[in-house]
Design an enzyme around this catalytic site. Structure first.
Site, PDB file in Angstrom:
ATOM      1  N   GLY B  42       0.846  -1.190   0.000  1.00  0.00           N
ATOM      2  CA  GLY B  42       0.000   0.000   0.000  1.00  0.00           C
ATOM      3  C   GLY B  42       0.880   1.237   0.000  1.00  0.00           C
ATOM      4  N   GLY B  45       4.016   0.640   2.175  1.00  0.00           N
ATOM      5  CA  GLY B  45       4.884  -0.404   1.634  1.00  0.00           C
ATOM      6  C   GLY B  45       5.509  -0.019   0.310  1.00  0.00           C
ATOM      7  N   HIS B 266     -16.179   5.455  11.058  1.00  0.00           N
ATOM      8  CA  HIS B 266     -16.359   6.586  10.149  1.00  0.00           C
ATOM      9  C   HIS B 266     -17.830   6.954  10.058  1.00  0.00           C
ATOM     10  CE1 HIS B 266     -16.117   9.146   6.684  1.00  0.00           C
ATOM     11  NE2 HIS B 266     -14.805   9.045   6.684  1.00  0.00           N
ATOM     12  N   SER B 284     -17.029   9.552   1.150  1.00  0.00           N
ATOM     13  CA  SER B 284     -15.915  10.379   1.624  1.00  0.00           C
ATOM     14  C   SER B 284     -16.320  11.470   2.603  1.00  0.00           C
ATOM     15  CB  SER B 284     -15.238  11.039   0.434  1.00  0.00           C
ATOM     16  OG  SER B 284     -14.365  12.046   0.887  1.00  0.00           O
ATOM     17  N   ARG B 330     -14.283  12.683  13.245  1.00  0.00           N
ATOM     18  CA  ARG B 330     -15.083  11.504  12.931  1.00  0.00           C
ATOM     19  C   ARG B 330     -15.705  10.847  14.152  1.00  0.00           C
ATOM     20  NH1 ARG B 330     -10.969   8.993   8.363  1.00  0.00           N
ATOM     21  NH2 ARG B 330     -11.562  10.515   6.780  1.00  0.00           N
ATOM     22  N   HIS B 422     -13.744   1.790  10.050  1.00  0.00           N
ATOM     23  CA  HIS B 422     -13.018   2.334   8.909  1.00  0.00           C
ATOM     24  C   HIS B 422     -11.508   2.210   9.045  1.00  0.00           C
ATOM     25  CE1 HIS B 422     -12.089   4.864   5.565  1.00  0.00           C
ATOM     26  NE2 HIS B 422     -11.538   5.795   6.306  1.00  0.00           N
ATOM     27  N   GLU B 446      -0.684   2.206   8.579  1.00  0.00           N
ATOM     28  CA  GLU B 446      -1.762   1.856   9.500  1.00  0.00           C
ATOM     29  C   GLU B 446      -1.370   0.677  10.389  1.00  0.00           C
ATOM     30  OE1 GLU B 446      -5.538   1.141   7.570  1.00  0.00           O
ATOM     31  OE2 GLU B 446      -6.574   0.747   9.463  1.00  0.00           O
ATOM     32  N   ARG B 456      -8.179   9.318  14.401  1.00  0.00           N
ATOM     33  CA  ARG B 456      -7.429   9.898  13.286  1.00  0.00           C
ATOM     34  C   ARG B 456      -8.272  10.952  12.581  1.00  0.00           C
ATOM     35  NH1 ARG B 456      -7.430   9.157   8.044  1.00  0.00           N
ATOM     36  NH2 ARG B 456      -8.640   7.238   8.045  1.00  0.00           N
TER      37      ARG B 456
END
Lengths: 252, 657, 206
Positions: B42, B45, B266, B284, B330, B422, B446, B456
């Site tokens: 990701g 990485g 979320h 989103s 959130r 989320h 993460e 977050r």
């Protein structure tokens, strides 16, 4: 949304591994809610197969929100099924009628060998990217992001090309199994940005050469790729690739 | 074992530059003979693999998907924060740092977060240079929008596909290194164990998911960039394959697990539609820029949303938090939605949803357009038509997605949304250098616990993943590898590799041979329900204690009654899932244990016993100003505490009113 | 394909224009005049060689392209999308082209071979117009010609646009223009060609 339940006859390609010849098998899917996604319908079917002691159907999927590009089914003759601009994972059962027969096949192309059932090997696309789908900038070399203004229309066009999710539907849909839409989307993204200019010529030459080497067919402009692309990437990108390729060939 | 977070001494703002100037280096010739394994491709990485390969290290990457580009970072929609202050609205490194610490409810390390804010600007520069097509203004400069928990516009974006564009940028850098042989890719491979020799990580055991072969890979350092563990809840916005296995194996081999109970729910996801549901889809956070969230003022309302007049709507976020309104963080927004639904004001068939309404925004944009086009005295219909076009350009792909999933047109009627799992702030405990408690074993993105505290902020995950990969690990890993230059290539014939491989094979054969009654999903769904009900948005002591018992019982049943069809020597997705769920079944217990231990409410961790009179989270700083780092023991876990020291910021009750 | 295709497209304009002279219905005088000019001008003789080279190249490229592309999907789909994603004629350029090739053999043996024979072997100037009248007095020939021209029309409708796309000419500004011209060109040329045998057979032209 109002939902109902439908029954379907499924005709699904089963193939144990790359060496196996493979064949279609028929399954009944009963009481399928129209609220389900197509892959959730497969989950239900697989759960049943496991409970019956049979081998579940292998298929690629991951994000299930239409962006990772992993899902890849050819449904009733259509890459990603009947809805335009939609990946298999975002296809919902509302698209089907009660009693309908649904044929599900893997992507078929010489460059995409079947690994098992509906799973294919699309690593050829990675290798096309490796051939030039990047800007050679090492981490830490960058100048300030706003030091180079970019025409908004070009930035937007670049983004439109960059939306490609690399699912391979263009190859699956093309009668020639051509990967031109995929390759052109990458070439276009960089050709439209100032960052892509230094490697412009080598990029297009190398990526096209790699595409041919992988065993994809040539483009005959039927437009099927554009019609099936879940991100609705335009074949104007293919024209741009052709232009880039010609100008690269004639450049001194 | 005492935890050493290795935070450099000195002034907060100088720590990172001091570290960079004084850390040990590895010379280029030595880098060539050092192998590094990166698990997960990701943002963290791919960026780490590319950057380390550019430096000259020999890198191997592993991912379970068929291509590195598919990692779930790709699904991030809204944007990436950076303290560029391009908007001249008062942003600065300090403000980004402050917002992140505050947003995380004062449970993150100051030094790490400050470093994150410091490198945030370079990330944007790097991505632009890679050809990431960020949104731009007509003048050709980068565009910004605002996100939850902040009062400045610092979020860079590429329509609703920022994660995709950033990941493809990192992936392209990775592919460039693959092409020149500096990175060797192992796709469709899953890491199933870490090999530790003389206390240091020396390699991994991986399974080729196509052939079923078990492979050994040696390296001087191993980086886990394997994302979060939200799928422990079965239903989450994570990808189907996202799992905790790599992190969990590391945990079993000695890496401590930090703050496992910190999960982010979320607020804006498409609600569950039935038992068949396999995953949840996020809408989103950027939608909260323009959308207004409301429920009817009447309980059990049956009218359609558009038939409910303005004065009978409760815009509860604007009512409760006038300063931040719909853009509260959130955790706050999620709990407020749950509170309304629990109180009987929910909408939709399930009554577990609230409205996210764009009608006002459409009209507002439409009127601006009318002015722009010189349409005098435009009627509402014209304004709405033009406004829809603006909204379509900004959020079109999200609206389309909503319509595909629900069959409803969000331009015409408000979307129904509900909170969903989320992101996981918790993860492998790492020190300032991103190294776990196992030397040579790192965790990035993460997968680690480090930067987000208990909650977050939106658009910070992309920032952290790329910060770790592009700008932190290239320095910090050198500090460790400088002492490894005399270590020859890791020999995978050593007994530790035999042992690890045998254990992996034994476990796989065990799964196949249980031949029980139920599929993996049968157990996973039950685990998910326990976790959501008792360790989800609100937790209490009783529930958590019950959950621990239930999970243990479920785990026992799993190991007795699991059915995995097929064999170990072929492509077998059920077998892959079995291993992942087995690990979730252990992790779930630890999450509950951690939640039970933390007798306070902070960020995403809300203990019903600890709330203010107004229902806000109540921290207990005097007892819990620490990172809970759990060590895996033969029986259960042992808790280690890393005290959080705030030198610069003074923790206070978070106030978004 | 695109370069040779455009070359052939241009040739068809000349071909249709000259042959269209028969519609003056002046007993082929005008037509014969131009036919004579075309077959006796040395510059045009060289261009004719070029034309054949282009044609042969187009055929070879087409056959190779189709042959290679057909190998790229060893296992075919059981269900195909039909016209849902592309036009049938776009997918059938190989077949349409093959039909055209067969037609061309017949067409060339009728006219080109005859003309060349009289030009280089028998050295007596035939009236090409008379020959046309003779050939098109047979019904089966007329049918074959009309079928050939219909195949040509579909081939051109795809080919015209496709040639531009292959050469990289695709922009929202010019696409409608290219599309319109392509279709108009194909229809006009093919209408003109098909009317020639029909008109002669039905005796509209004397």
């Amino acid at each position: 949304m109002e939902h109902k339940e439908i029954n379907l006859n499924l005709r699904i390609w089963r193939q144990k591994n790359a060496q196996d010849k493979g064949q279609f098998e028929n399954y009944k899917a009963e009481n399928i809610s129209t609220e389900m996604s197509f892959l959730e319908m497969f989950d239900v079917l697989n759960e049943r197969l496991i409970n019956e002691g049979k081998d579940p159907i292998a298929f690629d999927h991951d994000c299930r929100e239409g962006i990772c590009g992993m899902c890849s089914m050819h449904i009733n003759g259509r890459a990603h099924g009947p809805w335009d601009g939609t990946t298999t994972c975002q296809l919902h059962m509302r698209a089907f009628k009660d009693g309908e027969t649904v044929t599900v096949e893997p992507w078929r192309a010489k460059a995409f060998p079947v690994l098992k059932d509906l799973t294919v090997d699309r690593s050829a696309l990675d290798r096309i990217q490796q051939a030039g789908g990047y800007v050679s900038v090492n981490t830490g070399n960058a100048v300030d992001g706003n030091s180079l203004p970019i025409d908004k229309t070009k930035a937007d066009a670049s983004f439109d090309a960059a939306m490609c999710i690399g699912c391979g539907a263009c190859v699956a849909a093309c009668k020639n199994s051509s990967a031109m839409l995929f390759t052109s989307a990458k070439v276009s993204q960089y050709a439209l940005l100032p960052q892509g200019q230094p490697e412009r010529n080598t990029r297009v030459m190398n990526m096209v050469a790699q595409m041919d080497k992988e065993g994809f067919g040539a483009c005959t402009n039927t437009g099927a790729c554009e019609a099936e692309c879940p991100k609705e990437i335009s074949i104007s990108n293919i024209a741009r690739l052709n232009r880039e390729y010609l100008s690269a060939q004639f450049s001194l | 074992m005492a935890l050493n977070n290795r935070i450099p001494a000195g002034e907060l703002a100088q720590k990172w530059s001091t570290y960079k100037s004084t850390c040990k280096l590895v010379n280029p010739a030595n880098k060539r003979s050092i192998d590094i394994i990166v698990v997960g491709t990701g943002l963290a990485g791919a960026s780490a693999a590319a950057s380390l390969a550019e430096l000259g290290y020999s890198v191997k990457t592993f991912c379970f998907q068929d291509s590195g580009r598919r990692a779930h970072s790709i699904a991030a929609q809204g944007g990436i924060n950076a303290a560029k202050n391009y908007q001249n609205d008062g942003d600065s490194v300090y403000r980004l740092f402050y917002d992140t610490i505050k947003g995380g409810d004062y449970r993150a390390r100051e030094a790490n977060v400050h470093r994150l804010a410091e490198v945030s600007g370079s990330i944007i520069d790097q991505c632009v240079a890679q050809g990431v097509p960020f949104a731009r203004e007509y003048g050709g400069l980068l565009s910004n929008r605002s996100f939850g928990g902040t009062q400045v516009q610092r979020t860079f974006y590429a329509a609703g596909q920022t994660g995709q564009q950033l990941l493809l940028g990192a992936y392209s850098a990775q592919m460039r290194q693959v092409a020149i042989g500096k990175i060797k890719e192992y796709n469709r491979h899953e890491m199933l164990d870490v090999v530790v020799i003389d206390g240091k990580a020396r390699g991994i055991i991986a399974r080729n998911l196509v052939t079923g072969e078990i492979e050994r890979h040696g390296a001087h350092a191993v980086l886990l960039c394997t994302g979060g563990y939200g799928n422990v809840f079965f239903l989450s916005t994570n990808a189907m394959g996202s799992n905790v296995t790599a992190a969990w194996k590391a945990h079993k081999k000695g890496a401590f697990f930090g703050n496992p109970c910190f999960t982010q729910i979320h607020p804006t996801c498409i609600p569950v539609s039935g038992d068949h549901q396999s995953k949840l889809t996020l809408m989103s956070e950027s939608l909260r820029n323009d959308g207004r969230i409301w429920v009817p003022k009447k309980q059990g309302e049956t009218r359609k949303a558009i038939d409910i007049p303005e004065e009978e709507r409760d815009y509860y976020l604007e009512r409760r938090y006038p300063a931040f309104g719909n853009l509260v963080p959130r955790d706050v927004a999620s709990r407020a939605a749950k509170e309304r639904c629990d109180a009987g004001y929910g909408v939709g068939n399930s009554k577990m949803a609230v409205y996210l309404d764009f009608a006002a925004a459409i009209l507002r944009y439409g009127k601006t357009e009318c002015t722009k086009h010189g349409i005098a005295n435009a009627d509402d219909a014209t304004a709405i038509r033009l406004g829809k076009e603006v909204v379509k350009e900004k959020y079109g792909n999200l609206f389309d997605m909503y319509e595909k999933i629900t069959g409803e047109n969000p331009y015409e009627m408000p979307m129904r949304i509900y909170p969903a799992v989320h992101y996981t702030m918790g993860g492998l405990w790492v020190d300032y250098e991103l190294m776990t408690t196992v030397p040579g074993l790192y965790a990035l993105g993460e997968a680690n616990f480090s930067d987000h505290g208990a909650n977050r902020l939106g658009a910070s995950a992309l920032m952290q993943g790329l910060a770790d990969g592009y700008f932190v690990i290239p320095y910090t890993i050198g500090n460790y590898l400088a002492d490894e230059i005399r270590t020859p290539k890791i020999d995978t014939k050593q007994p530790a590799f035999d042992e690890a491989e045998n254990a992996v094979k034994e476990r796989i054969n065990h799964f196949i041979n249980i031949k029980g009654q139920h599929s993996v999903d049968y157990f996973h769904k039950q685990l998910g329900k326990i976790m959501w009900d008792k360790c989800g948005m609100a937790r209490n002591e009783k529930g958590l204690k019950e959950a621990i018992q239930e999970i243990r019982a479920l785990r026992e049943e799993f190991w007795k009654d699991l059915r995995v069809p097929g064999t170990a020597s072929e492509m077998n997705p059920e077998l892959d899932k079995a291993g992942r769920v087995a690990d979730f079944l252990e992790l779930g217990e630890l999450m509950c244990l951690d939640a039970l231990n933390r007798n306070e409410s902070c960020g995403g961790h809300f203990r019903e016993e600890f709330q203010t009179e107004e229902g806000e989270a109540m921290r207990v700083d005097e007892n819990f100003m620490y990172v809970a780092a759990w060590e895996s023991k033969k029986e259960g876990w042992e808790l280690h505490k890393e005290d959080l020291v705030y030198d610069v910021i003074h923790p206070s009750q978070r106030n978004y009113k | 394909m695109s370069v040779t295709g455009i070359f052939l497209i241009l040739f068809l304009i000349v071909h249709a224009t000259v042959n269209g002279m028969i519609f003056f219905n002046d007993n082929g005088e005008m037509f014969n005049f131009y036919a004579h000019f075309l077959s006796h001008n040395w510059l045009l003789r060289i261009i004719e060689v070029g034309l054949f080279a282009g044609l042969i190249l187009h055929i070879i490229q087409g056959l190779m392209l189709t042959g290679q592309n057909n190998q790229k999907r060893p296992v075919k789909y059981s269900v195909n999308p039909g016209n849902a994603t592309s036009k049938w004629y776009s997918r059938s350029m190989g077949i349409l082209g093959s039909l055209l090739l067969i037609f061309l053999v017949i067409h060339l043996s009728h006219f080109w071979l005859e003309t060349k024979e009289s030009l280089y072997v028998t050295h007596k100037e035939d009236s090409l117009f008379e020959e046309m009248k003779e050939v098109f007095s047979q019904l089966w020939v007329v049918i074959v010609y009309v079928c050939g021209v219909i195949a040509l029309c579909w081939h051109l409708i795809h080919g015209f646009q496709s040639a531009f796309q292959t050469l990289g000419i695709n922009s929202p500004k010019y696409n409608p223009l290219i599309k319109t011209i392509g279709i108009a060109y194909s229809l006009i040329i093919c209408f003109a060609f098909s009317m020639m045998p029909i008109a002669i057979y039905l005796g509209w032209i004397q």
